[in-house]
Write a protein that holds these residues in place. Structure first.
Motif, mmCIF file in Angstrom:
data_model
loop_
_atom_site.group_PDB
_atom_site.id
_atom_site.type_symbol
_atom_site.label_atom_id
_atom_site.label_comp_id
_atom_site.label_asym_id
_atom_site.label_seq_id
_atom_site.Cartn_x
_atom_site.Cartn_y
_atom_site.Cartn_z
ATOM 1 N N MET A 66 0.841 -1.188 0.000
ATOM 2 C CA MET A 66 0.000 0.000 0.000
ATOM 3 C C MET A 66 0.881 1.244 0.000
ATOM 4 S SD MET A 66 -2.921 1.131 2.675
ATOM 5 C CE MET A 66 -3.903 -0.263 2.161
ATOM 6 N N LYS A 67 0.606 2.153 -0.893
ATOM 7 C CA LYS A 67 1.402 3.355 -1.026
ATOM 8 C C LYS A 67 0.998 4.389 0.030
ATOM 9 C CE LYS A 67 3.345 1.685 -4.726
ATOM 10 N NZ LYS A 67 4.746 1.219 -4.703
ATOM 11 N N GLY A 68 1.977 5.166 0.454
ATOM 12 C CA GLY A 68 1.682 6.250 1.379
ATOM 13 C C GLY A 68 2.238 6.007 2.762
ATOM 14 N N GLU A 69 2.108 7.009 3.608
ATOM 15 C CA GLU A 69 2.666 6.991 4.961
ATOM 16 C C GLU A 69 1.596 6.528 5.945
ATOM 17 O OE1 GLU A 69 3.837 11.050 5.022
ATOM 18 O OE2 GLU A 69 5.698 10.685 3.899
ATOM 19 N N TRP A 70 1.534 5.209 6.125
ATOM 20 C CA TRP A 70 0.527 4.586 6.984
ATOM 21 C C TRP A 70 1.222 3.611 7.936
ATOM 22 C CZ3 TRP A 70 -4.221 6.682 6.441
ATOM 23 C CH2 TRP A 70 -4.529 7.290 5.225
ATOM 24 N N ALA A 71 0.801 3.612 9.194
ATOM 25 C CA ALA A 71 1.451 2.792 10.218
ATOM 26 C C ALA A 71 0.411 2.084 11.083
ATOM 27 C CB ALA A 71 2.360 3.659 11.082
ATOM 28 N N ASP A 72 0.891 1.268 12.034
ATOM 29 C CA ASP A 72 0.030 0.608 13.033
ATOM 30 C C ASP A 72 -1.192 -0.065 12.392
ATOM 31 O OD1 ASP A 72 1.771 1.908 14.816
ATOM 32 O OD2 ASP A 72 0.401 3.595 15.063
ATOM 33 N N PRO A 73 -1.023 -0.860 11.357
ATOM 34 C CA PRO A 73 -2.185 -1.343 10.597
ATOM 35 C C PRO A 73 -2.965 -2.437 11.316
ATOM 36 C CG PRO A 73 -0.183 -2.337 9.757
ATOM 37 C CD PRO A 73 0.258 -1.357 10.798
ATOM 38 N N PHE A 74 -4.278 -2.287 11.324
ATOM 39 C CA PHE A 74 -5.161 -3.353 11.813
ATOM 40 C C PHE A 74 -5.943 -3.883 10.627
ATOM 41 C CE2 PHE A 74 -8.588 -5.651 13.631
ATOM 42 C CZ PHE A 74 -8.090 -6.155 14.822
ATOM 43 N N LEU A 75 -5.803 -5.189 10.371
ATOM 44 C CA LEU A 75 -6.439 -5.831 9.218
ATOM 45 C C LEU A 75 -7.594 -6.695 9.693
ATOM 46 C CD1 LEU A 75 -6.313 -6.349 6.151
ATOM 47 C CD2 LEU A 75 -4.753 -8.255 6.632
ATOM 48 N N LEU A 76 -8.795 -6.392 9.207
ATOM 49 C CA LEU A 76 -10.008 -7.135 9.570
ATOM 50 C C LEU A 76 -10.546 -7.878 8.359
ATOM 51 C CD1 LEU A 76 -12.415 -7.749 11.522
ATOM 52 C CD2 LEU A 76 -13.490 -5.665 10.607
ATOM 53 N N LYS A 77 -10.750 -9.188 8.501
ATOM 54 C CA LYS A 77 -11.434 -9.969 7.471
ATOM 55 C C LYS A 77 -12.881 -10.121 7.881
ATOM 56 C CE LYS A 77 -11.008 -14.118 4.603
ATOM 57 N NZ LYS A 77 -12.437 -14.456 4.517
ATOM 58 N N ASP A 78 -13.777 -9.688 7.006
ATOM 59 C CA ASP A 78 -15.217 -9.749 7.272
ATOM 60 C C ASP A 78 -15.885 -10.398 6.067
ATOM 61 O OD1 ASP A 78 -17.671 -9.335 8.575
ATOM 62 O OD2 ASP A 78 -17.963 -7.408 7.571
ATOM 63 N N GLY A 79 -16.225 -11.677 6.182
ATOM 64 C CA GLY A 79 -16.732 -12.407 5.026
ATOM 65 C C GLY A 79 -15.638 -12.560 3.998
ATOM 66 N N ASP A 80 -15.919 -12.130 2.764
ATOM 67 C CA ASP A 80 -14.919 -12.196 1.696
ATOM 68 C C ASP A 80 -14.164 -10.887 1.527
ATOM 69 O OD1 ASP A 80 -15.603 -14.837 1.062
ATOM 70 O OD2 ASP A 80 -17.230 -14.181 -0.269
ATOM 71 N N ASP A 81 -14.391 -9.944 2.402
ATOM 72 C CA ASP A 81 -13.798 -8.619 2.276
ATOM 73 C C ASP A 81 -12.754 -8.372 3.364
ATOM 74 O OD1 ASP A 81 -15.651 -6.904 0.237
ATOM 75 O OD2 ASP A 81 -16.856 -8.376 1.323
ATOM 76 N N TYR A 91 -10.677 -5.188 5.442
ATOM 77 C CA TYR A 91 -10.691 -3.776 5.796
ATOM 78 C C TYR A 91 -9.420 -3.468 6.582
ATOM 79 C CZ TYR A 91 -15.520 -4.236 4.400
ATOM 80 O OH TYR A 91 -16.650 -4.494 3.676
ATOM 81 N N LEU A 92 -8.739 -2.416 6.173
ATOM 82 C CA LEU A 92 -7.470 -2.033 6.787
ATOM 83 C C LEU A 92 -7.625 -0.679 7.463
ATOM 84 C CD1 LEU A 92 -4.443 -2.537 7.237
ATOM 85 C CD2 LEU A 92 -4.032 -1.420 5.033
ATOM 86 N N TYR A 93 -7.316 -0.657 8.768
ATOM 87 C CA TYR A 93 -7.432 0.552 9.579
ATOM 88 C C TYR A 93 -6.035 0.931 10.096
ATOM 89 C CZ TYR A 93 -12.263 -1.185 9.759
ATOM 90 O OH TYR A 93 -13.507 -1.673 9.442
#
Length: 286
Positions: free
Chosen positions: A1-16, A18-20
């Motif tokens: 993923m491009k850009g200045e992003w840190a502390d990632p939380f990755l959630l799998k919900d069904g087939d999708d 979501y990255l916070y």
């Protein structure tokens, strides 16, 4: 993923997915939380605004390290702001999230550690558990309202050991620092965390396993998860998610450790080899 992003939380919900992440910025003073969406962990849309601290009465900056999970049809976000932890809820994983209490759930230094880095784990029996802390790692079961502690918190970082019967990890170089994340994999509880400081190129992810959620947690002598690299440094603050027939680890790394403390987010496949959890940081999903 491009850009200045840190502390990632990755959630799998069904087939999708979501990255916070935390939006990295000079001084780490940014005031908003965002969310990205993907079907395959390679192609992403967003960012979408998940929560704005301008809508939170008790904090205005340092929007860090959210932890999100789904419970009883709603999505709960436990977020760090000004070294305190708040609780928010939404009907959709894309938000908008709203502050539940109008005050911090966990105040600054309330449990003799920095009140940041929350993680929400949902047990197989639908019991939610909240983890958090820098310097110490706490865990507590939550009531169904998601803001009431069911019992007194347990100091989980005191339950981390090098092999059975050894001294706690807290006493040696595998010290727990921050970023706890818990998943259940093949019937075992797998806990990851980061040691050293996020600005330190040695910053790395460690892990331990247990048959009981409150521990004790055991790890091999070398419990580093992320492989040493000639190219990438400061790999830490991770979360795990199911992917295809296995699991992935989502983490951040320093963009350029010689010139900046800003970070970027990446995702790599996890492997369990001879009792160790291994992630090759030179092989990110693209």
């Amino acid at each position: 993923m491009k850009g200045e992003w840190a502390d990632p939380f990755l959630l799998k919900d069904g087939d999708d997915y979501y990255l916070y992440p935390t939006k990295d910025s000079k001084g780490w003073l940014y005031e908003k939380f965002h969310v990205f969406h993907s079907k395959d962990l390679i192609n992403w849309d967003g960012p979408y605004l998940a929560l704005d601290l301008n809508d939170v009465e008790w904090a205005s900056s340092r929007a860090w390290a959210p932890g999100i999970n789904k419970f009883n049809g709603k999505y709960y976000m436990y977020f760090s702001a000004e070294a305190q932890i708040g609780a928010a809820v939404a009907d959709s994983p894309l938000g908008p999230f709203r502050d539940i209490l109008g005050r911090p759930l966990i105040t600054k230094d309330q449990y003799q550690c920095q009140s940041i880095d929350a993680d929400l784990f949902i047990e197989d029996d639908n019991q939610p558990y909240l983890l958090w802390g820098q310097g110490k790692c706490w865990i507590v079961p939550l009531e169904d309202d998601m803001v009431t502690f069911k019992t007194e918190p347990v100091l989980l970082s005191d339950q981390l050991y090098r092999n059975k019967g050894a001294d706690p990890i807290m006493t040696d170089n595998g010290i727990y620092n921050e970023g706890p994340h818990l998943q259940k994999i093949d019937g075992e509880y797998v806990l990851t965390w980061s040691n050293y400081d996020t600005r330190d190129p040695r910053y790395q992810i460690c892990f331990a396993r247990s048959g009981h959620i409150f521990g004790p947690y055991e790890s091999p002598e070398d419990n580093r998860v992320t492989t040493p690299s000639e190219k990438f440094f400061g790999t830490g603050h991770a979360s795990m998610a199911r992917y295809e027939d296995g699991w992935v680890l989502c983490y951040h790394r320093l963009i350029d450790p010689e010139t900046t403390v800003l970070r970027e987010t990446c995702i790599s496949k996890m492997e369990f080899i001879d009792g160790k959890l291994i992630v090759n940081v030179d092989a990110c999903l693209e």
